[in-house]
Design a protein around this motif. Sequence first.
Motif, PDB file in Angstrom:
ATOM      1  N   ALA B 197      13.735  -0.330  -6.591  1.00  0.00           N
ATOM      2  CA  ALA B 197      13.870  -1.510  -5.736  1.00  0.00           C
ATOM      3  C   ALA B 197      15.308  -1.662  -5.262  1.00  0.00           C
ATOM      4  N   GLY B 198      15.492  -2.459  -4.225  1.00  0.00           N
ATOM      5  CA  GLY B 198      16.833  -2.711  -3.697  1.00  0.00           C
ATOM      6  C   GLY B 198      17.554  -3.739  -4.541  1.00  0.00           C
ATOM      7  N   MET B 199      17.842  -4.874  -3.917  1.00  0.00           N
ATOM      8  CA  MET B 199      18.557  -5.912  -4.666  1.00  0.00           C
ATOM      9  C   MET B 199      17.587  -6.952  -5.200  1.00  0.00           C
ATOM     10  N   GLN B 231      13.167  -0.823 -11.455  1.00  0.00           N
ATOM     11  CA  GLN B 231      14.615  -0.677 -11.472  1.00  0.00           C
ATOM     12  C   GLN B 231      15.250  -1.174 -10.174  1.00  0.00           C
ATOM     13  N   TYR B 232      16.205  -2.089 -10.308  1.00  0.00           N
ATOM     14  CA  TYR B 232      16.987  -2.517  -9.145  1.00  0.00           C
ATOM     15  C   TYR B 232      18.194  -1.595  -8.995  1.00  0.00           C
ATOM     16  N   THR B 233      18.396  -1.070  -7.774  1.00  0.00           N
ATOM     17  CA  THR B 233      19.564  -0.208  -7.547  1.00  0.00           C
ATOM     18  C   THR B 233      20.747  -1.017  -7.027  1.00  0.00           C
ATOM     19  N   GLY B 234      20.484  -2.226  -6.537  1.00  0.00           N
ATOM     20  CA  GLY B 234      21.562  -3.061  -6.007  1.00  0.00           C
ATOM     21  C   GLY B 234      21.956  -2.707  -4.588  1.00  0.00           C
ATOM     22  N   THR B 235      21.214  -1.823  -3.941  1.00  0.00           N
ATOM     23  CA  THR B 235      21.582  -1.444  -2.576  1.00  0.00           C
ATOM     24  C   THR B 235      20.348  -1.017  -1.791  1.00  0.00           C
ATOM     25  N   PHE B 236      20.418  -1.242  -0.490  1.00  0.00           N
ATOM     26  CA  PHE B 236      19.340  -0.782   0.397  1.00  0.00           C
ATOM     27  C   PHE B 236      19.793   0.403   1.246  1.00  0.00           C
ATOM     28  N   LYS B 244      19.264   8.900  -8.107  1.00  0.00           N
ATOM     29  CA  LYS B 244      19.549   8.758  -9.538  1.00  0.00           C
ATOM     30  C   LYS B 244      18.491   7.895 -10.218  1.00  0.00           C
ATOM     31  N   ALA B 245      18.180   6.756  -9.583  1.00  0.00           N
ATOM     32  CA  ALA B 245      17.194   5.844 -10.176  1.00  0.00           C
ATOM     33  C   ALA B 245      15.836   6.535 -10.288  1.00  0.00           C
ATOM     34  N   GLY B 259       8.653   3.105  -3.576  1.00  0.00           N
ATOM     35  CA  GLY B 259       9.974   2.917  -2.974  1.00  0.00           C
ATOM     36  C   GLY B 259      10.085   1.570  -2.275  1.00  0.00           C
ATOM     37  N   LEU B 260      10.996   0.739  -2.757  1.00  0.00           N
ATOM     38  CA  LEU B 260      11.148  -0.607  -2.186  1.00  0.00           C
ATOM     39  C   LEU B 260      12.608  -0.893  -1.885  1.00  0.00           C
ATOM     40  N   ALA B 261      13.309   0.076  -1.319  1.00  0.00           N
ATOM     41  CA  ALA B 261      14.747  -0.115  -1.155  1.00  0.00           C
ATOM     42  C   ALA B 261      15.262   0.462   0.157  1.00  0.00           C
ATOM     43  N   GLY B 262      14.428   0.477   1.191  1.00  0.00           N
ATOM     44  CA  GLY B 262      14.894   0.953   2.496  1.00  0.00           C
ATOM     45  C   GLY B 262      15.410   2.379   2.426  1.00  0.00           C
ATOM     46  N   LEU B 263      16.646   2.571   2.896  1.00  0.00           N
ATOM     47  CA  LEU B 263      17.224   3.912   2.919  1.00  0.00           C
ATOM     48  C   LEU B 263      17.425   4.452   1.498  1.00  0.00           C
ATOM     49  N   THR B 264      17.690   3.551   0.558  1.00  0.00           N
ATOM     50  CA  THR B 264      17.918   3.981  -0.820  1.00  0.00           C
ATOM     51  C   THR B 264      16.733   4.753  -1.375  1.00  0.00           C
ATOM     52  N   HIS B 265      15.525   4.300  -1.055  1.00  0.00           N
ATOM     53  CA  HIS B 265      14.393   4.971  -1.689  1.00  0.00           C
ATOM     54  C   HIS B 265      14.056   6.309  -1.041  1.00  0.00           C
ATOM     55  N   VAL B 266      14.695   6.630   0.072  1.00  0.00           N
ATOM     56  CA  VAL B 266      14.561   7.997   0.599  1.00  0.00           C
ATOM     57  C   VAL B 266      15.170   8.983  -0.414  1.00  0.00           C
ATOM     58  N   GLY B 267      16.227   8.551  -1.103  1.00  0.00           N
ATOM     59  CA  GLY B 267      16.799   9.354  -2.189  1.00  0.00           C
ATOM     60  C   GLY B 267      15.787   9.560  -3.296  1.00  0.00           C
ATOM     61  N   MET B 268      15.026   8.513  -3.594  1.00  0.00           N
ATOM     62  CA  MET B 268      13.963   8.626  -4.602  1.00  0.00           C
ATOM     63  C   MET B 268      12.930   9.656  -4.165  1.00  0.00           C
TER      64      MET B 268
END
Lengths: 346, 431
Positions: B197-199, B231-236, B244-245, B259-268
């Motif tokens: 997740a994002g924030m 898990q919250y990553t604190g960033t979108f 990493k998450a 994936g619930l974190a916009g661009l961040t979850h592309v890393g996931m």
Amino acid sequence: MRKIFLEEAGSLYQRRALRYLLIFLEPMTAFAIATLINAFILYLLRYDPLEVYSVMFLTGYSDIHYLFIKSSPYIATGLAFSTPFLAGIFNIGGEGQLYVGALTALLASYVSRNFLISILTGSIAGALLSGLIAFLRVYRNVNEVVTAIMLNWIMYYITSYIITVYIYDPFAPYQSRPVPREAVINPDLMFIISVFTALIIYIVLFYTSIGYMMRVVGRSFRSAVYSGINIKRIMILSMMIGGGSAGLGGALIPLGTSPHVLDNTMSALYGVGFMGIGIGLLGRNNPIGIIIASIFISGLIIGGQNVERIIGAPPEVVDVIIGITIVMLAIPYILRNILAKRGVYI
Amino acid sequence: MRKAISRITASVIIAIILIAVGLLVVYLTQQPTGTRTTPYTVATSSPTSTVSTQTVSTPATKKIKVAVLFDVGGRGDLSFNDMAVLGAEKAKKDFGVEIVYQTPRSLDDMVPLLESLSKSGEYDLLVLIGFLWTSPLNATADKYPNQKYALIDSTTGVVRPNEVDVVFREQEVGALIGVIASGMAQSLNSSIVGAVAGMSIPPLWKFHIGYLFGIKYFEKVTGKKIDLIWQYTGTFTDPQAGYKAGWNELEQGATVIYGLAGLTHVGMFNAVIDWNKQGRGKAFAIGQDASQEWYAPQYIPVSGSKRVDVGVYDVIKMVVENNWRPGILSLGVKEGGVGVWDLDGVRYFAEIAYETGKLKDLTPDQVVKIVNETRNKYIPQYVWDIVNNLKKLLEEGKIEFKMPSNESEYNAIISALLKGDLNAALSKGSV
């Protein structure tokens, strides 16, 4: 061997008249060529060039306040490029200096609630960052372009990190908390501050001994050494004036532009520093020219936004047109600089 | 030296002549055809729009004009902006309204743009895509009471007679995906699902409640225990943090990650792809908002939807039918605002990705085929039955989710859900 071309032509007055004529004729011709190329590109993409141009020019310059908002940071970043350029340093770090100026001004505004203190903080931060670049250049012989480009990205991510993690608005976590109401300035004041800065830098450059020394260093390094100018000090000083100006531009963006926040991708800042290079060349590295160039380009950008809505061309087409216009308008100046290095002055 | 200069002038003159001649040749050889080959006009066919103009109940004295103002970045984002075009073009076809688009250059161009469009009074409705418009709208809306605004996927927190805020009931899509994720984990002989997740902000709280509800609902129906790693990553915006998450959760045994974190979850997504390719085990990722299957159809068989297109279509419809209801327009499963992307949606986004060059190795048809096969293999019919039951409850309005107003309320709901009290998440009805 070395000939000064204009000196041959007639009397002093004729020469002077010719020189003034050139000042107007040169950009006009360059603009005409740019228009022709743009018309050709637009034609290939099946858009009516006349229509696109009329939208850009008619809607671009109609809202004076928008023009102020847009052009003020460009004036500042244009100066950030030109001042060091006159002293022979290539400041491509306007972008990073802009970020650090915007961020520190925003932080200072939370604490001080005063626009003057915020702007000063932003400028000083920008000046210190550019001072670091100049210091490495002068005392460690590190190429300023490499340092500046690396610092641009470092500052980008630091700013983004601080906005996202420390100063985000709990109700809108993608952006920072807004500037306190007391520290907000209006677009008119924003424009006045940047024009005033340009005028001060103009006076410093052309009517003080420091400005003279800067120009000597830029024109001829050897003459500067021979005449006993402290080159290191002058180079650092010129760079710091430039960085301070970029920092000022960065500070003006959150303070002067509604909604008075920075978002975490910094869409309002991104590219403004790089545009300063084009603006500086367009303004012939003269602060007065930079003011004019900033207003001109701002209008094109503002009008360009409306092209998508009115004509349906994607925004990238407008970017191409503006880019070609800037390059074409800068070419005569660059050409003259190259020729001057070979001893030909026109 | 005089020679050198004249050589330069000569070459400039030659260049000008060449350009002029080139222009002339093109003008003479190619007669401009009236139609432009841009994506803007390709998407609509004029016959259909003229036909449907007649179906509008009110006699069209003045054609309704709508301006859709994109998020920074504009078209081709394969998410909100492209979905907005989808909805607006559908409205254009159905109602014969005139649609124009505009992309602001930055956050700071939004207020002047809103001001000038509102002042002109040219458009019956301004549709603002994305949360970035929230503050600019707040600064403008009160000054122009006659201009109608629609804000998509955000709310200004102020009720104005000229503004409608379209929000989505994230809990509902979370719940449907929770069931599917649990079912897929079961097919992989695992009992752990994850989410990146994002924030920790209200929309994500709603997703968390919904997702956990779906998992516990699955548990209740099938009697099989499923655990959630949230898990919250604190960033979108940071794919590296997402990677990493995601990797971390995979190492803890999660087999399906949402994936619930916009661009961040592309890393996931990348973490899941690497996990599979390195032979560490079989794992799946789930996308959100737009259909993201095209990114890696073998490993992303499902995406939750947030139908920005439905939101845009609905607000245009309100203006066309003269049925303006200011305030908040909440869209959920019932209104078709959220759900699970079907294969048509998968194909639509795969096609855009293909056109913009983001989808390189596969054709849209192959993407749809792979997704279909993976879904058939790993999401058994009993899972779809549970999903459809839940969907029916939501559609009929038999259950409604709570909206947590602060963090302690959110934590209370989560801990109750973890204890197995499903009804703690509901404000209406029970399961």
